[in-house]
Scaffold this motif. Structure first.
Motif, mmCIF file in Angstrom:
data_model
loop_
_atom_site.group_PDB
_atom_site.id
_atom_site.type_symbol
_atom_site.label_atom_id
_atom_site.label_comp_id
_atom_site.label_asym_id
_atom_site.label_seq_id
_atom_site.Cartn_x
_atom_site.Cartn_y
_atom_site.Cartn_z
ATOM 1 N N GLU A 55 0.835 -1.200 0.000
ATOM 2 C CA GLU A 55 0.000 0.000 0.000
ATOM 3 C C GLU A 55 0.870 1.251 0.000
ATOM 4 N N GLU A 56 2.181 1.070 -0.041
ATOM 5 C CA GLU A 56 3.101 2.207 -0.072
ATOM 6 C C GLU A 56 2.827 3.039 -1.327
ATOM 7 N N ALA A 57 2.617 4.347 -1.143
ATOM 8 C CA ALA A 57 2.186 5.201 -2.254
ATOM 9 C C ALA A 57 3.339 5.792 -3.057
ATOM 10 N N TYR A 58 4.564 5.781 -2.494
ATOM 11 C CA TYR A 58 5.708 6.380 -3.178
ATOM 12 C C TYR A 58 6.918 5.457 -3.036
ATOM 13 N N PHE A 59 7.352 4.870 -4.137
ATOM 14 C CA PHE A 59 8.540 4.018 -4.096
ATOM 15 C C PHE A 59 9.012 3.730 -5.519
ATOM 16 N N SER A 60 10.200 3.143 -5.629
ATOM 17 C CA SER A 60 10.729 2.655 -6.903
ATOM 18 C C SER A 60 11.207 1.222 -6.722
ATOM 19 N N PHE A 61 10.979 0.408 -7.736
ATOM 20 C CA PHE A 61 11.402 -0.988 -7.761
ATOM 21 C C PHE A 61 12.324 -1.183 -8.956
ATOM 22 N N VAL A 62 13.509 -1.745 -8.695
ATOM 23 C CA VAL A 62 14.516 -1.965 -9.743
ATOM 24 C C VAL A 62 14.764 -3.455 -9.901
ATOM 25 N N VAL A 63 14.905 -3.912 -11.149
ATOM 26 C CA VAL A 63 15.238 -5.307 -11.419
ATOM 27 C C VAL A 63 16.057 -5.388 -12.708
ATOM 28 N N LYS A 64 17.002 -6.323 -12.717
ATOM 29 C CA LYS A 64 17.793 -6.597 -13.921
ATOM 30 C C LYS A 64 17.243 -7.849 -14.592
ATOM 31 N N THR A 65 17.093 -7.800 -15.909
ATOM 32 C CA THR A 65 16.643 -8.969 -16.663
ATOM 33 C C THR A 65 17.749 -9.417 -17.620
ATOM 34 N N GLU A 66 17.908 -10.734 -17.744
ATOM 35 C CA GLU A 66 18.807 -11.342 -18.728
ATOM 36 C C GLU A 66 18.032 -12.460 -19.409
ATOM 37 N N PHE A 67 18.156 -12.594 -20.721
ATOM 38 C CA PHE A 67 17.271 -13.484 -21.455
ATOM 39 C C PHE A 67 17.930 -13.989 -22.736
ATOM 40 N N ASP A 68 17.489 -15.188 -23.162
ATOM 41 C CA ASP A 68 17.997 -15.757 -24.406
ATOM 42 C C ASP A 68 16.869 -15.892 -25.435
ATOM 43 N N SER A 69 16.001 -14.885 -25.482
ATOM 44 C CA SER A 69 14.874 -14.888 -26.408
ATOM 45 C C SER A 69 15.352 -15.039 -27.847
ATOM 46 N N LYS A 70 14.564 -15.754 -28.640
ATOM 47 C CA LYS A 70 14.967 -16.067 -30.008
ATOM 48 C C LYS A 70 13.797 -16.236 -30.965
ATOM 49 N N HIS A 71 12.588 -16.062 -30.469
ATOM 50 C CA HIS A 71 11.405 -16.240 -31.304
ATOM 51 C C HIS A 71 10.517 -15.005 -31.183
ATOM 52 N N ARG A 72 9.781 -14.687 -32.222
ATOM 53 C CA ARG A 72 8.933 -13.500 -32.251
ATOM 54 C C ARG A 72 8.037 -13.402 -31.018
ATOM 55 N N PHE A 73 8.063 -12.234 -30.401
ATOM 56 C CA PHE A 73 7.253 -11.856 -29.239
ATOM 57 C C PHE A 73 7.729 -12.420 -27.908
ATOM 58 N N ASP A 74 8.783 -13.250 -27.864
ATOM 59 C CA ASP A 74 9.364 -13.649 -26.582
ATOM 60 C C ASP A 74 9.645 -12.392 -25.761
ATOM 61 N N ARG A 132 6.201 4.519 -8.403
ATOM 62 C CA ARG A 132 4.818 4.863 -8.101
ATOM 63 C C ARG A 132 4.726 6.191 -7.372
ATOM 64 N N ARG A 133 3.792 7.028 -7.799
ATOM 65 C CA ARG A 133 3.391 8.219 -7.072
ATOM 66 C C ARG A 133 1.873 8.179 -6.987
ATOM 67 N N LYS A 160 -4.953 2.998 -7.189
ATOM 68 C CA LYS A 160 -4.823 3.581 -5.853
ATOM 69 C C LYS A 160 -4.816 2.493 -4.794
ATOM 70 N N GLY A 161 -4.316 2.837 -3.624
ATOM 71 C CA GLY A 161 -4.371 1.914 -2.505
ATOM 72 C C GLY A 161 -3.448 0.724 -2.673
ATOM 73 N N LYS A 162 -3.963 -0.469 -2.396
ATOM 74 C CA LYS A 162 -3.159 -1.683 -2.435
ATOM 75 C C LYS A 162 -2.927 -2.127 -3.882
ATOM 76 N N ILE A 163 -1.665 -2.389 -4.221
ATOM 77 C CA ILE A 163 -1.319 -2.869 -5.556
ATOM 78 C C ILE A 163 -0.406 -4.086 -5.438
ATOM 79 N N ARG A 164 -0.163 -4.727 -6.560
ATOM 80 C CA ARG A 164 0.826 -5.803 -6.668
ATOM 81 C C ARG A 164 1.758 -5.479 -7.817
ATOM 82 N N PHE A 165 3.042 -5.755 -7.639
ATOM 83 C CA PHE A 165 4.019 -5.461 -8.679
ATOM 84 C C PHE A 165 5.139 -6.490 -8.624
ATOM 85 N N GLY A 166 5.853 -6.658 -9.745
ATOM 86 C CA GLY A 166 6.949 -7.621 -9.771
ATOM 87 C C GLY A 166 7.451 -7.890 -11.170
#
Length: 203
Positions: A55-74, A132-133, A160-166
């Motif tokens: 329910e935190e209204a102000y924050f930032s979430f950082v993540v690094k992604t690494e991938f071996d995608s090779k087909h359309r829309f992966d 999020r703000r 607004k209010g409670k959210i889910r992120f990831g």
């Protein structure tokens, strides 16, 4: 608030994955995707999504992604999935051996929109910063985890209010690939207050 893997919950659990304190790996299944109606007229809502709740209204979430995608829309990236009709995502979608789409999708009340820019197909890693703000959101990307560029600012009508992120990963066509997520971090909101034109007075 801290990014704690023990508090993550699946919305549609993939068949193959691993979770540790500092790394999450997902192997995508064919014909998995997130999209609602616009232009294509179909509704896809079966991509694996792994999120935490706040329910935190102000924050930032950082993540690094690494991938071996090779087909359309992966694709794999950052997500805020509230329900099938209200969500946003930022990711790289593979297109062909020459280029792929770095972009974001915002879905409000059952309709998706997609904003992209073309990048070289050789890119196999990207950092994302989701901020999020209250009920306004910003997605940024970075090739080095230090310098970020804005991808999208948006308003979420049910954000607004409670959210889910990831994080999420999927293969909309007949494909499967490995995604690695790491360097998770939650900080104070790095998307700062606007310092230009003053806001209009609300009636």
């Amino acid at each position: 608030m801290k990014f704690d893997v023990s508090k993550l919950e699946w919305t549609r659990e993939p068949e193959t994955y691993s979770i540790s304190e500092d790394k999450i790996e997902i192997i995508t299944k064919p014909y998995t995707d997130l999209w609602q109606r616009t232009y294509y007229h179909f509704r896809n809502d079966n991509a694996p999504v792994l999120q935490m709740e706040t329910e935190e209204a102000y924050f930032s979430f950082v993540v690094k992604t690494e991938f071996d995608s090779k087909h359309r829309f992966d694709q794999c990236g950052v997500v805020m999935y509230l329900d099938s009709d209200n969500w946003l995502k930022g990711s790289i979608e593979y297109e062909n051996e020459e280029f792929q789409h770095l972009g974001s999708v915002v879905t409000n009340n059952g309709y998706s929109d997609w904003a992209t820019t073309a990048i070289d197909a050789s890119v196999k890693s990207m950092w994302y910063r989701f901020s999020r703000r209250e009920d306004d959101y910003c997605i940024e990307c970075s090739s080095d985890g230090v310098n970020y560029s804005q991808m999208r600012i948006c308003h979420m009508w049910n954000g607004k209010g409670k959210i889910r992120f990831g994080i999420y990963a999927c293969s909309p066509e007949d494909s499967s690939f490995k995604d690695t997520f790491s360097e998770f971090k939650i900080t104070e909101c790095m998307w700062k207050t606007h310092d230009g034109q003053k806001a209009d007075e609300e009636e």
